[in-house]
Design an enzyme around this catalytic site. Sequence first.
Site, short mmCIF file in Angstrom:
data_model
loop_
_atom_site.label_atom_id
_atom_site.label_comp_id
_atom_site.label_asym_id
_atom_site.label_seq_id
_atom_site.Cartn_x
_atom_site.Cartn_y
_atom_site.Cartn_z
N HIS A 173 0.66 -1.17 0.00
CA HIS A 173 -0.04 -0.01 0.11
C HIS A 173 0.73 1.23 0.00
O HIS A 173 0.52 2.46 -0.43
CB HIS A 173 -0.94 -0.08 1.29
CG HIS A 173 -2.26 0.77 0.99
ND1 HIS A 173 -2.33 1.67 0.28
CD2 HIS A 173 -3.43 0.48 1.50
CE1 HIS A 173 -3.54 2.04 0.05
NE2 HIS A 173 -4.31 1.23 0.89
N ASP A 203 -7.73 -12.54 -17.81
CA ASP A 203 -7.74 -13.74 -18.55
C ASP A 203 -6.30 -13.97 -19.15
O ASP A 203 -5.66 -13.26 -20.06
CB ASP A 203 -8.61 -13.72 -19.87
CG ASP A 203 -8.64 -14.92 -20.85
OD1 ASP A 203 -7.90 -16.01 -20.58
OD2 ASP A 203 -9.47 -15.04 -21.62
#
Length: 430
Positions: free
Chosen positions: A154, A370
């Site tokens: 983060h 994908d």
Amino acid sequence: MNIEVELISEEIIKPSSSTPDDLRHYQLSFLDQLSPPVYNPLVLFYEFNDETMPSVTEISNHLKKSLAEVLTLFYPLAGRIADNKFVDCNDEGIPYVEAHVKCELSEVLNNPVPGEFSKFMPFELDNIANKLPLGVQLNIFECGGFAVGHCISHKLADGLSHFMFSKTWAATALGDQAKIEPPEFISAKLFPPRDFTAYDAGLGITRNKVAKRFVFSASMIEALRAKYQNSEGLENQKRPSRVDALSAFIWSRYVANTKDTGPAEKLYMVLHSVNLRPRFDPSLPHHSFGNLYRAAMTAPFLSSGEECYGLVMRQVREEIDKIDNHYMKGLQQGAEHLSELNESVDSVISGELITFSFSSFCRFPLYDNDFGWGKPTWVSSPPLTFKNLVVFMDTKEADGIESYISLEEEVMVKFETDIEFLAYASPSGC
């Protein structure tokens, strides 16, 4: 269920091309410096398909090759974080772990327990001393299905930056040039770094919490939207969004379950993470990389009864609407914002202020990943490392919403037996 994961191998993946010398020093922005030293995790689950699925070795080699390629675009992720100031983009690479999961993928999909999903990560998510920006773990189930777990520090990236990295990695693996969007590293120019030696960015990180997943169906969300549409405070206002309605509802149940515990006088603060990119004039591109978010903070007026939550929703909207281009100019100056943060931190430490945070990943590209074997069957996340936190994610069909709620254990027990809460939410995993 208790998931057992066995480590098979670990190696370091380096960028396929060396980072140029003039890019070796990646400066953290003011907002990066303020971000907590934890990791944003994501797990992508893929079912085995006899007709299209290659061997595990081929899958792993394909992931590693494309990962090395995408790291040339996201070159800071292959470096090392230094002193909350910059990243040494030295191409040392990132850990890539392979692991065997001793169960079928269907067992996880049918009975998901987010608290167990940290086992799909290459290292602990709350290790604040870890200087690695990124880690990846390929988890192989006994049925042949697999899960790609990855986590980004983060200190470098917010949720959208993480999702854009993941989407670009998948597009690189697929060879889909149209979907490969190189990141724009402009955050330090917009928000120059500052000296924050006195600010504790790790405040709120805790293991004293329990995280559970609750699913709100499309029909239940619509019922809540209708319920709040006509409530006090929302007359002549636009219809509540899905996230508006769920936030108000979950927060109302949190207050109901905690108002009689702890100090008699409590000040509740609601925090909503706001994506800053579209709030610039002109807007920043969505592939702008970094921590380009801020929290809209609201101390809602509390009254008894459900009728007050329309007013709460209006107050929250007003605070979010204040994050405009004028706000951006003040934020870029930094000093006033830091002063307000320090005041809030002091109030939290003293126990005068109870914060409850919401972060929404709805409408983000969660299911676009994908790698060459179809889109994921499910996208999920281990619990983040904070209490009093709710993270919203779309269901795969995008009509319902999954809510990952982290609370102290005694409060979670109340939530799980709260009849009004369970009238709208379906618990999943424990």
